[in-house]
Design an enzyme around this catalytic site. Structure first.
Site: not given
Ligand code: C5P
Length: 237
Positions: A15, A37, A64, A66-71, A73, A123, A193, A214
């Site tokens: 990130d 990722k 990552d 996270k696609f969400h659209d019509i099938p 697409t 989450t 988190q 991180r």
């Molecule tokens: O730095 P950290 O370990 O918190 O990074 C977690 C990664 O997982 C980030 O890229 C975050 O966008 C992603 N992520 C998340 N929770 C989700 C889905 C993805 O923390 N539910």
């Protein structure tokens, strides 16, 4: 889901808004020790060239988006990701069985093997947020239902919280893979988190892949931090 040669379950979340900083980090990591990722920020800033660069360095890449659209697409989007050569791509399970099945079918006709995972409930959703969307507070029940829906529609696994892994393992088939963020080695900062688990706790709970950002990317020695995590899992890589 078959395994590639990378033994470590760690997927390092890149990130960064600075490509040089990201390249500097990546140069300290080895494709034998982790996967990578790429999420919405880096993909929007640096596009497919950045993904190709990482693949050229030998890394398995989880795109990552996270696609969400019509099938139709979503099928075309995952197909494009597979042509790029990514190892894993994901969609939102709430996009429904037809969307997931269309994505799976598109990946099955691709010449590159790309795994399909589906996000159950983000989450970041607490009870208040969840209730605002679904009018009830049964988060675990929704995670279970969406995971089963994703499995039935052909997904290879789900992205979920490690806290849900033990529960999900009772319902999904053995080779259905669980990918979880919110992982923190003991002693490291939790950052934003909330519900965290250590790498070894998560693996014991039945998680297959650990998304860790991180604690590795912001470490003074990313290489050492990754090594320590792999060692905590009994891996000498
Ligand atoms: O730095 P950290 O370990 O918190 O990074 C977690 C990664 O997982 C980030 O890229 C975050 O966008 C992603 N992520 C998340 N929770 C989700 C889905 C993805 O923390 N539910």
């Amino acid at each position: 889901m078959s395994q590639s040669i990378v033994k470590s379950p760690v997927i390092v979340a890149l990130d960064f808004d600075d490509i040089d900083a990201a390249k500097n980090l990546v140069s300290q990591l080895s494709p034998n020790q982790c996967r990578l990722k790429v999420g919405k920020e880096m993909f929007t800033l640096f596009g497919p060239d950045w993904v190709r660069f990482l693949i050229d360095q030998g890394f398995d890449v989880f795109l990552d988006l996270k696609f969400h659209d019509i099938p139709n697409t979503v099928a075309k989007a995952v197909s494009a990701a597979s042509k790029l050569g990514v190892w894993m791509v994901n969609v939102h399970a709430s996009g429904g069985p037809v969307m997931i099945a269309a994505a799976k079918e598109a990946l099955q006709s691709s010449s590159h093997q790309t795994f399909l995972t589906a996000v159950t409930v983000l989450t970041s959703m607490d009870e208040t947020q969840f209730k605002a969307v679904y009018q009830n507070s049964d988060i675990a029940g929704k995670v279970r239902d969406l995971a089963l829906l994703a499995q039935e529609a052909g997904a290879d696994g789900v992205v979920c919280s490690a806290q849900e892994a033990t529960m999900l393992r009772e319902y999904v088939r053995k080779d259905f893979c669980l990918v979880t963020p919110g992982i923190r080695p003991s002693g490291s900062a939790s950052d934003d988190q909330k519900r965290i688990m250590t790498p070894s706790e998560a693996i014991k709970a039945g998680v297959d892949y650990l998304v860790i950002g991180r604690p590795i990317t912001q470490s003074l020695s990313p290489q050492q931090s990754l090594l320590d995590i792999n060692e905590s899992l009994g891996l000498a890589v």
